[in-house]
Design an enzyme around this catalytic site. Structure first.
Site, PDB file in Angstrom:
ATOM      1  N   ARG A  95       0.820  -1.208   0.000  1.00 12.81           N
ATOM      2  CA  ARG A  95       0.000   0.000   0.000  1.00 12.81           C
ATOM      3  C   ARG A  95       0.850   1.254   0.000  1.00 12.81           C
ATOM      4  NH1 ARG A  95      -4.788  -2.294   2.433  1.00 12.81           N
ATOM      5  NH2 ARG A  95      -6.496  -0.877   2.751  1.00 12.81           N
ATOM      6  N   ARG A 136     -18.890  -1.983   6.952  1.00 16.31           N
ATOM      7  CA  ARG A 136     -17.899  -2.577   7.835  1.00 16.31           C
ATOM      8  C   ARG A 136     -17.608  -1.581   8.954  1.00 16.31           C
ATOM      9  NH1 ARG A 136     -12.547  -4.327   4.807  1.00 16.31           N
ATOM     10  NH2 ARG A 136     -11.700  -2.414   5.711  1.00 16.31           N
TER      11      ARG A 136
HETATM   12  P1  AMP Z   1      -8.356  -3.470   4.056  1.00 15.59           P
HETATM   13  O1  AMP Z   1      -9.072  -4.683   4.577  1.00 15.59           O
HETATM   14  O2  AMP Z   1      -7.325  -3.820   3.022  1.00 15.59           O
HETATM   15  O3  AMP Z   1      -9.307  -2.395   3.589  1.00 15.59           O
HETATM   16  O4  AMP Z   1      -7.550  -2.852   5.287  1.00 15.59           O
HETATM   17  C1  AMP Z   1      -8.211  -2.335   6.432  1.00 15.59           C
HETATM   18  C2  AMP Z   1      -7.274  -1.444   7.238  1.00 15.59           C
HETATM   19  O5  AMP Z   1      -6.133  -2.210   7.673  1.00 15.59           O
HETATM   20  C3  AMP Z   1      -6.654  -0.290   6.460  1.00 15.59           C
HETATM   21  O6  AMP Z   1      -7.500   0.860   6.468  1.00 15.59           O
HETATM   22  C4  AMP Z   1      -5.359  -0.048   7.228  1.00 15.59           C
HETATM   23  O7  AMP Z   1      -5.597   0.633   8.451  1.00 15.59           O
HETATM   24  C5  AMP Z   1      -4.927  -1.468   7.587  1.00 15.59           C
HETATM   25  N1  AMP Z   1      -4.073  -2.082   6.536  1.00 15.59           N
HETATM   26  C6  AMP Z   1      -4.353  -3.174   5.785  1.00 15.59           C
HETATM   27  N2  AMP Z   1      -3.376  -3.470   4.926  1.00 15.59           N
HETATM   28  C7  AMP Z   1      -2.423  -2.520   5.128  1.00 15.59           C
HETATM   29  C8  AMP Z   1      -1.154  -2.251   4.537  1.00 15.59           C
HETATM   30  N3  AMP Z   1      -0.666  -3.014   3.549  1.00 15.59           N
HETATM   31  N4  AMP Z   1      -0.455  -1.200   5.006  1.00 15.59           N
HETATM   32  C9  AMP Z   1      -0.918  -0.412   6.015  1.00 15.59           C
HETATM   33  N5  AMP Z   1      -2.095  -0.597   6.601  1.00 15.59           N
HETATM   34  C10 AMP Z   1      -2.848  -1.647   6.173  1.00 15.59           C
END
Ligand code: AMP
Length: 193
Positions: A95, A136
């Site tokens: 990310r 969510r």
């Molecule tokens: P997601 O399920 O991919 O939408 O991730 C949910 C939350 O987890 C994000 O808003 C971040 O706070 C954290 N997160 C997930 N993947 C990452 C990543 N690769 N780098 C930093 N934070 C992450």
């Protein structure tokens, strides 16, 4: 060795709500490779109330990004598990540019030389529309705005990184779920060959 070109190793990048999770689940079914979602791993840690979970809970709740070092550690440990030998789909990682760069030595240590990157494209308007209806815990209006901003400010650098290496394929993520899935299979090739 782990570097045969037949092995399917994928990175799925896209804004929040682009359908990464949905499509990763499909890809997992079609190609029989593990779906590795950093967001899901972190949510599981939060639910368990682990030290890591407690550390990241507030950050996630605000729609901010968890520190690169934590994420890279998590990915390295996950890729050590034997199921990732047969390939993997990374969903929601990298990310940031630092994560994209940090992934290189991790893959090298595992003898992995090639990874395909799929970018699921959707507009900000569509992101907002989808997340507001998803519901969510971290899908509040303020958090969503934060996540869209992080996507443009940080994840774009990771996208540019892969784009410069010419191994990025763009997919129109605003199509119906089945149409997106079909386009992905078309790009990746039919399974079991
Ligand atoms: P997601 O399920 O991919 O939408 O991730 C949910 C939350 O987890 C994000 O808003 C971040 O706070 C954290 N997160 C997930 N993947 C990452 C990543 N690769 N780098 C930093 N934070 C992450």
């Amino acid at each position: 060795m782990d570097n045969d070109s037949e092995t399917m190793r994928l990175i799925l990048i896209g804004g929040p709500g682009a359908g990464k999770g949905t499509q990763a689940k499909r890809i997992k079914e079609v190609y029989g490779i593990p779906h590795i979602s950093t967001g899901q791993i972190l949510r599981d840690e939060v639910a368990k109330g682990s030290e890591l979970g407690n550390q990241v809970k507030g950050i996630m709740g605000r729609g901010e990004l968890v520190a690169d070092e934590i994420i890279l550690n998590l990915i390295e440990n996950r890729l050590k598990l034997p199921d990732s030998k047969k390939g993997f789909i990374l969903d929601g990682f990298p990310r940031t540019l630092e994560q994209a760069e940090g992934l290189e030595p991790i893959l090298k240590r595992r003898g992995v030389t090639s990874v395909k990157v799929l970018l699921l494209n959707i507009s900000d308007d569509e992101i907002l529309k989808r997340l507001m209806s998803r519901g969510r815990a971290d899908d509040t209006e303020e958090t969503i705005a934060n996540r869209i901003q992080k996507f443009h400010n940080e994840t774009q650098d990771a996208i540019d990184y892969y784009n410069e290496r010419a191994d990025l394929v763009r997919i129109n993520g605003e199509q119906e779920i089945d149409a997106v899935a079909a386009e992905i299979v078309q790009v990746l090739g039919a399974p079991g060959k």
